[in-house]
Design a protein around this motif. Sequence first.
Motif, mmCIF file in Angstrom:
data_model
loop_
_atom_site.group_PDB
_atom_site.id
_atom_site.type_symbol
_atom_site.label_atom_id
_atom_site.label_comp_id
_atom_site.label_asym_id
_atom_site.label_seq_id
_atom_site.Cartn_x
_atom_site.Cartn_y
_atom_site.Cartn_z
ATOM 1 N N UNK A 34 40.564 37.314 49.137
ATOM 2 C CA UNK A 34 41.328 36.168 48.668
ATOM 3 C C UNK A 34 42.247 36.637 47.548
ATOM 4 N N UNK A 35 43.472 36.192 47.569
ATOM 5 C CA UNK A 35 44.407 36.682 46.568
ATOM 6 C C UNK A 35 45.315 35.603 46.013
ATOM 7 N N UNK A 36 45.886 35.906 44.885
ATOM 8 C CA UNK A 36 46.943 35.093 44.283
ATOM 9 C C UNK A 36 48.223 35.909 44.259
ATOM 10 N N UNK A 37 49.276 35.264 44.642
ATOM 11 C CA UNK A 37 50.603 35.859 44.629
ATOM 12 C C UNK A 37 51.543 34.893 43.905
ATOM 13 N N UNK A 38 52.697 35.373 43.518
ATOM 14 C CA UNK A 38 53.660 34.476 42.877
ATOM 15 C C UNK A 38 55.074 34.842 43.273
ATOM 16 N N UNK A 39 55.920 33.797 43.277
ATOM 17 C CA UNK A 39 57.336 33.991 43.568
ATOM 18 C C UNK A 39 58.132 33.376 42.427
ATOM 19 N N UNK A 40 58.786 34.226 41.648
ATOM 20 C CA UNK A 40 59.652 33.761 40.559
ATOM 21 C C UNK A 40 60.997 33.344 41.143
ATOM 22 N N UNK A 48 49.502 39.251 42.579
ATOM 23 C CA UNK A 48 49.028 39.013 41.219
ATOM 24 C C UNK A 48 47.601 39.522 41.056
ATOM 25 N N UNK A 49 46.708 39.036 41.920
ATOM 26 C CA UNK A 49 45.295 39.393 41.798
ATOM 27 C C UNK A 49 44.601 39.124 43.122
ATOM 28 N N UNK A 50 43.473 39.814 43.330
ATOM 29 C CA UNK A 50 42.702 39.612 44.549
ATOM 30 C C UNK A 50 41.223 39.798 44.254
ATOM 31 N N UNK A 51 40.409 39.208 45.124
ATOM 32 C CA UNK A 51 38.964 39.316 44.997
ATOM 33 C C UNK A 51 38.356 39.355 46.389
ATOM 34 N N UNK A 52 37.338 40.172 46.571
ATOM 35 C CA UNK A 52 36.628 40.176 47.841
ATOM 36 C C UNK A 52 35.589 39.067 47.814
ATOM 37 N N UNK A 53 35.540 38.295 48.894
ATOM 38 C CA UNK A 53 34.679 37.120 48.896
ATOM 39 C C UNK A 53 33.215 37.497 48.754
ATOM 40 N N UNK A 54 32.792 38.524 49.454
ATOM 41 C CA UNK A 54 31.371 38.876 49.468
ATOM 42 C C UNK A 54 30.939 39.589 48.191
ATOM 43 N N UNK A 55 31.650 40.645 47.826
ATOM 44 C CA UNK A 55 31.206 41.457 46.699
ATOM 45 C C UNK A 55 31.790 41.091 45.363
ATOM 46 N N UNK A 56 32.850 40.285 45.374
ATOM 47 C CA UNK A 56 33.468 39.910 44.119
ATOM 48 C C UNK A 56 34.249 41.013 43.436
ATOM 49 N N UNK A 57 34.630 42.044 44.186
ATOM 50 C CA UNK A 57 35.460 43.095 43.587
ATOM 51 C C UNK A 57 36.854 42.542 43.301
ATOM 52 N N UNK A 58 37.396 42.892 42.141
ATOM 53 C CA UNK A 58 38.672 42.326 41.718
ATOM 54 C C UNK A 58 39.752 43.384 41.571
ATOM 55 N N UNK A 59 40.981 42.957 41.756
ATOM 56 C CA UNK A 59 42.151 43.825 41.666
ATOM 57 C C UNK A 59 43.268 43.034 41.001
#
Length: 119
Positions: A34-40, A48-59
């Motif tokens: 799952x991720x967040x993106x943005x358009x200026x 912007x950021x992402x997370x794995x649903x199962x393990x909760x790893x973040x980027x």
Amino acid sequence: QVQLVESGGGLVQAGGSLRLSCAASGRTFSNYAMGWFRRAPGKERNFVAAITWSGGNTFYADSVEGRFAISRDTAKNTVFLQMNSLKPEDTAVYYCGARSPAQDDYNYWGHGTQVIVSS
């Protein structure tokens, strides 16, 4: 069918905080990213950021590392983006995305929520 609904955007002064939410429905999201993106204004949509649903790893994108935090509530099927120390350059429409297993790109998108940071 997967549905992603963002909320929590708004107008905030520089230095302030906002918390975005993305309510996901339509299937079980195990093994999804799952991720967040943005358009200026006038620019392309960026990660912007992402997370794995199962393990909760973040980027995180370098531009938000240390200021933004992504998290998820698996019981509520919701992904959050806590945004602190906001800057005018964070002004954008923020989109929630989901990437199903074995997909290279995000293949589900919400409609976006507007964030405006005033100086």
